[in-house]
Design an enzyme around this catalytic site. Sequence first.
Site, mmCIF file in Angstrom:
data_model
loop_
_atom_site.group_PDB
_atom_site.id
_atom_site.type_symbol
_atom_site.label_atom_id
_atom_site.label_comp_id
_atom_site.label_asym_id
_atom_site.label_seq_id
_atom_site.Cartn_x
_atom_site.Cartn_y
_atom_site.Cartn_z
ATOM 1 N N HIS A 103 38.689 41.908 43.149
ATOM 2 C CA HIS A 103 37.293 41.811 42.709
ATOM 3 C C HIS A 103 36.711 40.445 43.056
ATOM 4 O O HIS A 103 37.440 39.478 43.243
ATOM 5 C CB HIS A 103 37.192 42.046 41.192
ATOM 6 C CG HIS A 103 35.803 42.375 40.756
ATOM 7 N ND1 HIS A 103 35.214 41.832 39.642
ATOM 8 C CD2 HIS A 103 34.864 43.195 41.315
ATOM 9 C CE1 HIS A 103 33.984 42.321 39.524
ATOM 10 N NE2 HIS A 103 33.741 43.140 40.526
ATOM 11 N N GLY A 130 43.938 40.291 34.798
ATOM 12 C CA GLY A 130 42.616 39.846 34.356
ATOM 13 C C GLY A 130 41.862 40.987 33.706
ATOM 14 O O GLY A 130 41.150 41.744 34.370
ATOM 15 N N HIS A 168 39.781 32.763 39.234
ATOM 16 C CA HIS A 168 39.166 32.761 40.562
ATOM 17 C C HIS A 168 39.223 31.403 41.261
ATOM 18 O O HIS A 168 38.649 31.226 42.323
ATOM 19 C CB HIS A 168 37.721 33.250 40.483
ATOM 20 C CG HIS A 168 37.615 34.725 40.178
ATOM 21 N ND1 HIS A 168 38.723 35.533 40.023
ATOM 22 C CD2 HIS A 168 36.540 35.527 40.003
ATOM 23 C CE1 HIS A 168 38.319 36.773 39.771
ATOM 24 N NE2 HIS A 168 37.005 36.799 39.745
#
Length: 206
Positions: free
Chosen positions: A164, A41, A139
């Site tokens: 993250h 990502g 996500h």
Amino acid sequence: MDDRLRRAAEGALGFMPAAEGLALYEAAASLEADGPLLEVGSYCGKSAVYLGAAAQRAGRLLFCVDHHRGSEENQPGWEHHDPRVVDADLGVIDTLPFFRRTVGDAGLEGTVVAVVGDSPTVAAVWATPLAMVFIDGGHGAEPAHLDYEGWSRHVAPGGLLAIHDVFEDPVAGGRPPYEIWCRALSAGCYEEQSAVGSLRVLRRVA
Ligand code: SAH
Ligand code: MG
């Protein structure tokens, strides 16, 4: 972190607050395990500059895996959509030109290797032990868990797994990154190393 690189990272489009980016840099600068770094990502290259700055200093490579078509949450109508990254001819997101520009401007072309493709597809054929993996891809539940399953097994013993957008409170953000952080801890292979904002860094112990 070098001031010029810090400014390059802060100037790039993306989703990484400066304090978390610096924490990512510090983690990458503290690596003891051998091997390259890999992020899942990359978007327009913001986190790649933080990681790449540390990799460059250590003479390591950073692989950046992204299909550059955006996650579900980057598509039109979603919270993290930016019309500037839509290819006007094709009508789809293409962050690869932005990524190249960011990495080039930062002087990191000799350190950062773009891998343009689907993360689980690349993970399935990956063979090199990694000193550090940073997961910041899709996500949603499926992409987050597939990234964890695909990449955590490639972290070298003593290496780091950073994740993250880990929000324990569902009101603060989507839960899948938090779920994979829990999975890594409960599997007994990782212990916590540091936490800044929504960035969590784990060390592989088994
Ligand atoms: N780390 C970036 C933000 C990443 S945004 C920063 O510092 O700004 C999430 C990225 O994950 C998007 O660019 C999207 O294209 C990518 N992504 C989502 N699902 C993916 C998949 N299955 N394979 C490869 N990349 C994926
Ligand atoms: Mg993120």
